[in-house]
Design a protein around this motif. Structure first.
Motif, PDB file in Angstrom:
ATOM      1  N   ASP A   1       0.744  -1.302  -0.072  1.00 60.40           N
ATOM      2  CA  ASP A   1      -0.004  -0.032   0.110  1.00 60.40           C
ATOM      3  C   ASP A   1       0.913   1.072   0.065  1.00 60.40           C
ATOM      4  O   ASP A   1       1.506   1.512   1.152  1.00 60.40           O
ATOM      5  CB  ASP A   1      -0.799   0.153   1.134  1.00 60.40           C
ATOM      6  CG  ASP A   1      -1.968   1.135   1.182  1.00 60.40           C
ATOM      7  OD1 ASP A   1      -1.903   1.659   0.377  1.00 60.40           O
ATOM      8  OD2 ASP A   1      -3.058   0.804   1.879  1.00 60.40           O
ATOM      9  N   ALA A   2       1.010   1.778  -1.305  1.00 60.24           N
ATOM     10  CA  ALA A   2       1.736   3.012  -1.311  1.00 60.24           C
ATOM     11  C   ALA A   2       1.010   4.238  -1.240  1.00 60.24           C
ATOM     12  O   ALA A   2       1.485   5.550  -1.480  1.00 60.24           O
ATOM     13  CB  ALA A   2       2.644   3.141  -2.593  1.00 60.24           C
ATOM     14  N   ASP A   3      -0.344   4.090  -0.996  1.00 60.93           N
ATOM     15  CA  ASP A   3      -1.105   5.182  -0.883  1.00 60.93           C
ATOM     16  C   ASP A   3      -1.102   5.908   0.412  1.00 60.93           C
ATOM     17  O   ASP A   3      -1.295   5.358   1.618  1.00 60.93           O
ATOM     18  CB  ASP A   3      -2.755   4.904  -1.178  1.00 60.93           C
ATOM     19  CG  ASP A   3      -3.562   6.195  -1.449  1.00 60.93           C
ATOM     20  OD1 ASP A   3      -3.514   6.920  -0.549  1.00 60.93           O
ATOM     21  OD2 ASP A   3      -4.432   5.738  -2.331  1.00 60.93           O
ATOM     22  N   PRO A   4      -0.804   7.240   0.715  1.00 58.38           N
ATOM     23  CA  PRO A   4      -0.607   7.976   2.060  1.00 58.38           C
ATOM     24  C   PRO A   4      -1.963   7.601   2.911  1.00 58.38           C
ATOM     25  O   PRO A   4      -1.874   7.389   4.099  1.00 58.38           O
ATOM     26  CB  PRO A   4      -0.588   9.275   1.617  1.00 58.38           C
ATOM     27  CG  PRO A   4       0.149   9.378   0.422  1.00 58.38           C
ATOM     28  CD  PRO A   4      -0.505   8.299  -0.421  1.00 58.38           C
ATOM     29  N   GLN A   5      -3.008   7.356   2.279  1.00 60.83           N
ATOM     30  CA  GLN A   5      -4.381   6.990   3.029  1.00 60.83           C
ATOM     31  C   GLN A   5      -4.263   5.625   3.758  1.00 60.83           C
ATOM     32  O   GLN A   5      -5.078   5.263   4.577  1.00 60.83           O
ATOM     33  CB  GLN A   5      -5.663   7.119   2.164  1.00 60.83           C
ATOM     34  CG  GLN A   5      -5.997   8.673   1.723  1.00 60.83           C
ATOM     35  CD  GLN A   5      -7.329   8.894   1.236  1.00 60.83           C
ATOM     36  OE1 GLN A   5      -8.197   8.321   1.512  1.00 60.83           O
ATOM     37  NE2 GLN A   5      -7.072   9.443  -0.132  1.00 60.83           N
TER      38      GLN A   5
ATOM     39  N   SER B   1      10.966   5.027  -1.989  1.00 64.38           N
ATOM     40  CA  SER B   1      12.152   4.594  -1.980  1.00 64.38           C
ATOM     41  C   SER B   1      12.199   2.998  -1.537  1.00 64.38           C
ATOM     42  O   SER B   1      12.894   2.389  -1.727  1.00 64.38           O
ATOM     43  CB  SER B   1      13.111   5.334  -1.202  1.00 64.38           C
ATOM     44  OG  SER B   1      12.740   5.556  -0.033  1.00 64.38           O
ATOM     45  N   GLU B   2      11.095   2.829  -0.436  1.00 67.55           N
ATOM     46  CA  GLU B   2      11.031   1.554  -0.158  1.00 67.55           C
ATOM     47  C   GLU B   2      10.417   0.444  -1.047  1.00 67.55           C
ATOM     48  O   GLU B   2      10.798  -0.780  -0.855  1.00 67.55           O
ATOM     49  CB  GLU B   2       9.826   1.585   1.236  1.00 67.55           C
ATOM     50  CG  GLU B   2      10.370   2.380   2.347  1.00 67.55           C
ATOM     51  CD  GLU B   2       9.385   2.485   3.214  1.00 67.55           C
ATOM     52  OE1 GLU B   2       8.894   1.494   3.849  1.00 67.55           O
ATOM     53  OE2 GLU B   2       8.858   3.451   3.718  1.00 67.55           O
TER      54      GLU B   2
ATOM     55  N   TRP C   1       7.161  10.607  -8.590  1.00 60.64           N
ATOM     56  CA  TRP C   1       6.807   9.474  -7.854  1.00 60.64           C
ATOM     57  C   TRP C   1       6.317   8.502  -9.033  1.00 60.64           C
ATOM     58  O   TRP C   1       6.589   7.286  -9.008  1.00 60.64           O
ATOM     59  CB  TRP C   1       5.627   9.861  -6.978  1.00 60.64           C
ATOM     60  CG  TRP C   1       4.825   8.698  -6.509  1.00 60.64           C
ATOM     61  CD1 TRP C   1       3.243   8.677  -6.848  1.00 60.64           C
ATOM     62  CD2 TRP C   1       4.965   7.243  -5.855  1.00 60.64           C
ATOM     63  NE1 TRP C   1       2.664   7.598  -6.389  1.00 60.64           N
ATOM     64  CE2 TRP C   1       3.653   6.767  -5.927  1.00 60.64           C
ATOM     65  CE3 TRP C   1       6.010   6.927  -5.588  1.00 60.64           C
ATOM     66  CZ2 TRP C   1       3.649   5.587  -5.225  1.00 60.64           C
ATOM     67  CZ3 TRP C   1       5.708   5.572  -5.109  1.00 60.64           C
ATOM     68  CH2 TRP C   1       4.775   4.876  -5.078  1.00 60.64           C
ATOM     69  N   ALA C   2       5.418   8.800  -9.945  1.00 63.57           N
ATOM     70  CA  ALA C   2       4.588   7.935 -11.023  1.00 63.57           C
ATOM     71  C   ALA C   2       6.092   7.277 -11.792  1.00 63.57           C
ATOM     72  O   ALA C   2       6.071   6.136 -12.184  1.00 63.57           O
ATOM     73  CB  ALA C   2       3.657   8.788 -11.577  1.00 63.57           C
ATOM     74  N   ASP C   3       6.872   8.015 -12.246  1.00 62.80           N
ATOM     75  CA  ASP C   3       8.137   7.635 -13.071  1.00 62.80           C
ATOM     76  C   ASP C   3       8.801   6.518 -12.405  1.00 62.80           C
ATOM     77  O   ASP C   3       9.219   5.626 -12.916  1.00 62.80           O
ATOM     78  CB  ASP C   3       9.151   8.827 -13.338  1.00 62.80           C
ATOM     79  CG  ASP C   3       8.414   9.689 -14.450  1.00 62.80           C
ATOM     80  OD1 ASP C   3       7.018   9.551 -14.771  1.00 62.80           O
ATOM     81  OD2 ASP C   3       9.071  10.770 -14.908  1.00 62.80           O
ATOM     82  N   GLU C   4       8.909   6.661 -10.786  1.00 57.10           N
ATOM     83  CA  GLU C   4       9.793   5.806 -10.012  1.00 57.10           C
ATOM     84  C   GLU C   4       8.984   4.543 -10.143  1.00 57.10           C
ATOM     85  O   GLU C   4       9.500   3.290  -9.914  1.00 57.10           O
ATOM     86  CB  GLU C   4      10.030   6.466  -8.831  1.00 57.10           C
ATOM     87  CG  GLU C   4      11.080   7.435  -8.734  1.00 57.10           C
ATOM     88  CD  GLU C   4      11.371   8.112  -7.292  1.00 57.10           C
ATOM     89  OE1 GLU C   4      10.835   7.311  -6.304  1.00 57.10           O
ATOM     90  OE2 GLU C   4      11.858   9.014  -7.275  1.00 57.10           O
TER      91      GLU C   4
ATOM     92  N   HIS D   1       9.753   0.148 -11.496  1.00 60.58           N
ATOM     93  CA  HIS D   1       9.790  -1.064 -10.883  1.00 60.58           C
ATOM     94  C   HIS D   1       8.807  -2.064 -10.987  1.00 60.58           C
ATOM     95  O   HIS D   1       8.517  -3.160 -10.654  1.00 60.58           O
ATOM     96  CB  HIS D   1       9.575  -0.713  -9.277  1.00 60.58           C
ATOM     97  CG  HIS D   1      10.905   0.145  -8.762  1.00 60.58           C
ATOM     98  ND1 HIS D   1      12.215  -0.292  -8.939  1.00 60.58           N
ATOM     99  CD2 HIS D   1      10.776   1.415  -8.374  1.00 60.58           C
ATOM    100  CE1 HIS D   1      12.739   0.584  -8.301  1.00 60.58           C
ATOM    101  NE2 HIS D   1      12.132   1.852  -8.060  1.00 60.58           N
ATOM    102  N   SER D   2       7.806  -1.747 -12.196  1.00 56.56           N
ATOM    103  CA  SER D   2       6.639  -2.307 -12.320  1.00 56.56           C
ATOM    104  C   SER D   2       6.909  -3.022 -13.838  1.00 56.56           C
ATOM    105  O   SER D   2       7.670  -2.863 -14.533  1.00 56.56           O
ATOM    106  CB  SER D   2       5.483  -1.387 -12.489  1.00 56.56           C
ATOM    107  OG  SER D   2       5.353  -0.880 -11.233  1.00 56.56           O
TER     108      SER D   2
END
Length: 244
Positions: free
Chosen positions: A42-46, A79-80, A108-111, A115-116
């Protein structure tokens, strides 16, 4: 030994309410039901996905004990991601990594794309969602100009999400427009009441089993509804993976 078959699927949209977390849970259900190992990030701040998992496993420990090959974690920083994915690859601890992303673009989206293997864009049949999907697709197209090796970029597929079983003529027209503009998969992610039960109880295949074993015969008849939702998720996953 490294797992060369590991697949990383990022679910991305810049609009809330499009079914991003529900789609993540559906794909997780399909993966675990078929005996595969999954790490859900879960990479969403919420932290909706992570908080959901904490809640359902606290209320019913059987949810976690009957899905030992599923790990759900939240992260505080993009980064995690690299560390988690690299460890899963090198140590062969997962077959899939599902990422529920934050609703933002930019660096953020580019990073995330780096990795995807696949980016899945859920889109509801509305004018607003069409505009947001177009923005996201334009960002994706721009990656080819920014990337050193465009051939290494993940494949993007659009999933028509939260589709009503009786769509209006306007929704049908929106679906035709989406199919003309984007790489839309054929399987629809339907708006099902069963998603609310997943939110309270656990994964599709677990709920189906519990309904099947329920002493109330009326509840047992409901098991097929979760099986249908699971089959839908399996087909969506299969079509996403075919986009190589």
């Amino acid at each position: 030994m490294p797992n060369e078959q590991l697949k990383v699927i990022a679910i991305m949209t810049r609009k809330g309410g499009a079914g991003k977390t529900a789609l993540a849970r559906a794909l997780m259900s399909a993966i675990i039901a078929d005996g595969k190992r999954c790490i859900a990030i879960d990479a969403d701040p919420q932290q909706a996905l992570f908080r959901w998992w904490e809640s359902v496993t606290t209320e019913n420990p059987e949810v976690a004990s009957t899905a030992p090959s599923l790990r759900v974690m939240g992260i505080d920083s993009p980064s995690e991601l690299e560390t988690i994915i690299d460890e899963a690859y090198e140590n062969d601890t997962a077959d899939f990594v599902i990422i529920d992303t934050m609703g933002a673009g930019g660096q953020w989206a580019d990073e995330l794309a780096v990795h995807s293997d696949h980016i899945v864009l859920p889109m509801m049949l509305s004018d607003t969602d069409m505009r947001i999907a177009t923005d996201t697709y334009n960002w994706y197209q721009g990656l080819y100009e920014r990337a050193e090796d465009p051939s290494a970029l993940p494949k993007l597929t659009v999933v028509l999400s939260r589709v009503d079983k009786n769509p209006s003529n306007a929704m049908r027209a929106m679906a035709r427009e989406a199919n003309a503009k984007f790489p839309v998969i054929e399987e629809l992610f339907m708006d099902r009441k069963q998603h609310a039960d997943v939110d309270r109880e656990g994964l599709f295949h677990q709920i189906s089993k519990w309904r099947t074993e329920d002493p109330n015969p009326l509840m047992r008849t409901h098991a097929r509804l979760y099986d249908e939702a699971l089959d839908e998720a399996r087909e969506i996953l299969s079509l996403v993976l075919e986009a190589e």
